[in-house]
Write a protein that holds these residues in place. Structure first.
Motif, short mmCIF file in Angstrom:
data_model
loop_
_atom_site.label_atom_id
_atom_site.label_comp_id
_atom_site.label_asym_id
_atom_site.label_seq_id
_atom_site.Cartn_x
_atom_site.Cartn_y
_atom_site.Cartn_z
N ASN A 124 0.81 -1.21 0.00
CA ASN A 124 0.00 0.00 0.00
C ASN A 124 0.85 1.27 0.00
O ASN A 124 0.55 2.22 -0.72
CB ASN A 124 -0.94 -0.02 1.20
CG ASN A 124 -2.03 1.01 1.11
OD1 ASN A 124 -2.39 1.45 0.02
ND2 ASN A 124 -2.54 1.42 2.24
N LYS A 125 1.92 1.31 0.79
CA LYS A 125 2.75 2.51 0.86
C LYS A 125 3.45 2.78 -0.47
O LYS A 125 3.58 3.92 -0.89
CB LYS A 125 3.78 2.39 1.99
CG LYS A 125 3.16 2.50 3.35
CD LYS A 125 4.18 2.46 4.44
CE LYS A 125 3.48 2.54 5.79
NZ LYS A 125 4.41 2.52 6.90
N LYS A 126 3.89 1.72 -1.14
CA LYS A 126 4.52 1.89 -2.45
C LYS A 126 3.52 2.42 -3.47
O LYS A 126 3.82 3.31 -4.25
CB LYS A 126 5.10 0.56 -2.93
CG LYS A 126 5.83 0.66 -4.25
CD LYS A 126 6.40 -0.69 -4.63
CE LYS A 126 7.32 -0.65 -5.79
NZ LYS A 126 6.81 -0.39 -7.06
N PHE A 128 0.85 4.15 -2.75
CA PHE A 128 0.49 5.52 -2.38
C PHE A 128 1.47 6.51 -2.99
O PHE A 128 1.08 7.57 -3.45
CB PHE A 128 0.44 5.68 -0.87
CG PHE A 128 0.02 7.06 -0.44
CD1 PHE A 128 -1.31 7.45 -0.54
CD2 PHE A 128 0.94 7.96 0.05
CE1 PHE A 128 -1.70 8.72 -0.16
CE2 PHE A 128 0.55 9.23 0.44
CZ PHE A 128 -0.77 9.61 0.33
N LYS A 129 2.76 6.16 -3.01
CA LYS A 129 3.75 7.03 -3.62
C LYS A 129 3.57 7.11 -5.14
O LYS A 129 3.75 8.16 -5.74
CB LYS A 129 5.16 6.54 -3.29
CG LYS A 129 5.54 6.73 -1.86
CD LYS A 129 6.91 6.16 -1.58
CE LYS A 129 7.22 6.20 -0.09
NZ LYS A 129 8.47 5.50 0.23
#
Length: 140
Positions: A124-126, A128-129
């Motif tokens: 998810n964090k990847k 999001f970027k």
């Protein structure tokens, strides 16, 4: 020319802190602007909350414009819809070819989505970027 490939939505800041903000936007399907929407049940108007990056402080209630790259939208469609469809079809065809069991093939084809979407959730964090919107003050 850069504006041609931009996705833009007007919105209102819900919360903002530390370079990130949550913005409420109103999305509508093509049906929502149709002249026959009053007699049609397909008209769709939804409120969504979008996480976005910002380069200056915003207060709750500020009117802003969210911008994103349309190429990112196509990539998001690939990860969310197209690749899972190929996984389902590939699993269905392969399992049915090997076992000739329709029930097992259908169950495994749907079951393949569980690890796929768990992996997406872990990354998810990847994502999001990669698929982020930026905020600019509204031009109204």
């Amino acid at each position: 020319m850069a504006d041609k490939y931009q996705i833009k939505h007007e919105g209102i800041v819900e919360t903002a802190e530390g370079g990130h903000a949550r913005v409420r936007i109103l999305t509508q399907s093509a049906c929502a602007s149709c002249h026959a929407k009053g007699v049609c049940t397909a008209a769709d108007l939804q409120e969504k909350i979008i996480d976005a990056t910002c380069d200056r402080p915003y207060a709750s209630g500020d009117k802003v414009t969210l911008t994103g790259n349309s190429k990112s939208g196509l990539q998001a469609a690939w990860w969310a819809y197209i690749l899972p469809l190929f996984l389902i079809l590939g699993t269905l065809i392969t399992t049915f070819s090997l076992t000739s069991n329709e029930n097992l093939a259908g169950l495994l084809a749907l079951g393949i989505l569980v690890p796929y979407y768990l992996t997406i959730k872990l990354l998810n964090k990847k994502f999001f970027k990669t698929f982020s919107f930026t905020i600019k003050p509204s031009t109204e």
